[in-house]
Write a protein that holds these residues in place. Structure first.
Motif, PDB file in Angstrom:
ATOM      1  N   GLU A  73       0.826  -1.222   0.000  1.00  0.00           N
ATOM      2  CA  GLU A  73       0.000   0.000   0.000  1.00  0.00           C
ATOM      3  C   GLU A  73       0.851   1.260   0.000  1.00  0.00           C
ATOM      4  OE1 GLU A  73      -3.087  -0.463  -0.608  1.00  0.00           O
ATOM      5  OE2 GLU A  73      -2.893  -2.637  -0.365  1.00  0.00           O
ATOM      6  N   ARG A  74       2.181   1.105  -0.023  1.00  0.00           N
ATOM      7  CA  ARG A  74       3.091   2.260  -0.045  1.00  0.00           C
ATOM      8  C   ARG A  74       2.785   3.205   1.114  1.00  0.00           C
ATOM      9  NH1 ARG A  74       5.392   2.659  -4.982  1.00  0.00           N
ATOM     10  NH2 ARG A  74       5.225   4.901  -5.247  1.00  0.00           N
ATOM     11  N   ASP A  75       2.669   2.604   2.311  1.00  0.00           N
ATOM     12  CA  ASP A  75       2.211   3.335   3.497  1.00  0.00           C
ATOM     13  C   ASP A  75       3.404   3.561   4.446  1.00  0.00           C
ATOM     14  OD1 ASP A  75       1.071   4.133   5.908  1.00  0.00           O
ATOM     15  OD2 ASP A  75      -0.756   2.962   5.555  1.00  0.00           O
ATOM     16  N   VAL A  76       3.986   4.755   4.343  1.00  0.00           N
ATOM     17  CA  VAL A  76       5.195   5.058   5.117  1.00  0.00           C
ATOM     18  C   VAL A  76       4.913   5.122   6.619  1.00  0.00           C
ATOM     19  CG1 VAL A  76       6.967   6.835   5.498  1.00  0.00           C
ATOM     20  CG2 VAL A  76       6.284   6.238   3.181  1.00  0.00           C
ATOM     21  N   GLU A  77       3.736   5.596   6.977  1.00  0.00           N
ATOM     22  CA  GLU A  77       3.403   5.708   8.413  1.00  0.00           C
ATOM     23  C   GLU A  77       3.396   4.337   9.094  1.00  0.00           C
ATOM     24  OE1 GLU A  77      -0.075   8.009  10.101  1.00  0.00           O
ATOM     25  OE2 GLU A  77       0.568   9.298   8.434  1.00  0.00           O
ATOM     26  N   ILE A  78       2.746   3.390   8.426  1.00  0.00           N
ATOM     27  CA  ILE A  78       2.694   2.029   8.989  1.00  0.00           C
ATOM     28  C   ILE A  78       4.111   1.426   9.023  1.00  0.00           C
ATOM     29  CG2 ILE A  78       1.841  -0.320   8.597  1.00  0.00           C
ATOM     30  CD1 ILE A  78      -0.403   1.296   9.514  1.00  0.00           C
ATOM     31  N   ALA A  79       4.897   1.710   7.984  1.00  0.00           N
ATOM     32  CA  ALA A  79       6.287   1.206   7.957  1.00  0.00           C
ATOM     33  C   ALA A  79       7.056   1.739   9.167  1.00  0.00           C
ATOM     34  CB  ALA A  79       6.969   1.611   6.650  1.00  0.00           C
ATOM     35  N   ASP A  80       6.870   3.019   9.472  1.00  0.00           N
ATOM     36  CA  ASP A  80       7.540   3.614  10.644  1.00  0.00           C
ATOM     37  C   ASP A  80       7.112   2.924  11.941  1.00  0.00           C
ATOM     38  OD1 ASP A  80       9.253   5.495   9.565  1.00  0.00           O
ATOM     39  OD2 ASP A  80       7.681   7.002   9.342  1.00  0.00           O
ATOM     40  N   GLU A  81       5.833   2.594  12.020  1.00  0.00           N
ATOM     41  CA  GLU A  81       5.333   1.885  13.219  1.00  0.00           C
ATOM     42  C   GLU A  81       6.079   0.567  13.423  1.00  0.00           C
ATOM     43  OE1 GLU A  81       1.135   1.017  13.556  1.00  0.00           O
ATOM     44  OE2 GLU A  81       0.632   3.076  13.028  1.00  0.00           O
ATOM     45  N   VAL A  82       6.293  -0.164  12.316  1.00  0.00           N
ATOM     46  CA  VAL A  82       6.988  -1.455  12.407  1.00  0.00           C
ATOM     47  C   VAL A  82       8.400  -1.247  12.936  1.00  0.00           C
ATOM     48  CG1 VAL A  82       7.857  -3.433  11.097  1.00  0.00           C
ATOM     49  CG2 VAL A  82       5.629  -2.447  10.526  1.00  0.00           C
TER      50      VAL A  82
END
Lengths: 219, 219
Positions: free
Chosen positions: A36-45
């Motif tokens: 989904e190209r979702d940087v916010e969720i990536a940061d959460e991980v």
């Protein structure tokens, strides 16, 4: 009333379950961030990895305490040893989730590659194997653990096919070279997750049946 | 006269040392095969992996027996747990040596890429870390183990730089795309070897000092 020993075993199991839940979520989110190209969720991980690392240290501490103070035998001993091994594999799956998330951030900065159904299949296979391995541990289900081992070859094949496809693609689409290489790295991370889920399944079989099936999982 | 317990501890240590010697040789040969384009040596590494896998199973068996029958305490307990962990890391280093050897075979079938001093430096760093980690185990040398942990950042940086250089190179030299990707994969394998050598060094510190320095090796 339960003995202190059994209370401590329960606490160990709860800690592994917490670690497993966080790891599964990290992998789900890493994969979501990628597709989904979702940087916010990536940061959460990436931010969430520390908690999983700390739980791995807790598991080691509990296991060592149980081994030192209670001198467990047979099944209890195998459970403790199995938990030590499983926590290492969970922590490594979480590390791979971080790797996937980091690549997701890099990939989100350039135009998307054409949708690749095999990458999706590889991601789903890896995630499915992790979920099944955790469920096999919770339910002490050897059949389910063996199913996880069987899936490992699929993940390997998908990774090889993704690599071949992307190599062909890159030669024709030179501006997509970097994105393709990042995707090849993600595919290898997912294939490693599948290996680690297999390790967990092997530990479950060891705990329940006392058998070491490492290195000949299909026998 | 030595007790059966101490004889069995010695047998465990000898098995780890045998595994360590074979693993170090496998990695040396894998790296030699890569740089010298030597398919025969690469084949040796691939064929030799089975013996290392079997030794890992032996280590697990000895450790479980020692834990079950002898209920060891303190330092002996840490030694046994440490050996279980070290054998997993050695086996994984040997797996990476096989990966490098497999890539060496693929790469030997096409013209060589330009000599890359950073790849050589990464290979030497990884090999050096494995040798030092094994030596730290043999000599129970915490200082040497800490030195291994310090080197891990170098390996990470070298891997990142190799990736960047090869991405730039591929865009200019499209016919070299596949060879470059295979080399990127080798670099990642070597970086993983460095991680696993760090794990071994952490286990040595745990055995000798009873400290768990995982996840904050530089403290």
């Amino acid at each position: 009333m339960e003995s202190r020993f059994h209370q401590e075993l329960d606490q160990l199991k709860l800690t592994i379950l917490k670690m497993a839940a966080l790891t599964e979520t990290a992998l789900e989110k890493g994969i979501h961030a990628l597709f989904e190209r979702d940087v916010e969720i990536a940061d959460e991980v990436i931010r969430g990895d520390r908690e999983i690392n700390l739980l791995e240290i807790d598991v080691d501490k509990y296991c060592l305490r149980l081994l030192a103070l209670d001198q467990p035998m047979a099944r209890d001993l195998r459970f403790i040893i199995g938990c030590m091994k499983i926590s290492v594999d969970l922590e490594r799956i979480a590390d791979q989730a971080v790797n996937v998330a980091e690549r997701a951030i890099v990939l989100s900065q350039s135009p998307p590659l054409p949708r690749n159904p095999l990458m999706l299949e590889l991601a789903e296979t890896a995630l499915d194997m992790v979920r099944c391995a955790i469920s096999a541990f919770v339910q002490e289900n050897v059949t389910q653990a063996r199913d996880v081992c069987q899936l490992d070859d699929n993940a390997d094949e998908l990774n090889v096919t993704v690599l071949k496809n992307l190599l062909n693609y890159m030669v024709k689409e030179v501006p997509a070279v970097e994105r393709s290489v990042q995707t090849i790295i993600v595919a290898r991370c997912l294939e490693r997750v599948a290996d680690q889920a297999t390790n967990i399944a092997e530990s479950v079989i060891f705990i329940v049946q006392g058998m070491n099936i490492k290195h000949h999982c299909d026998q």
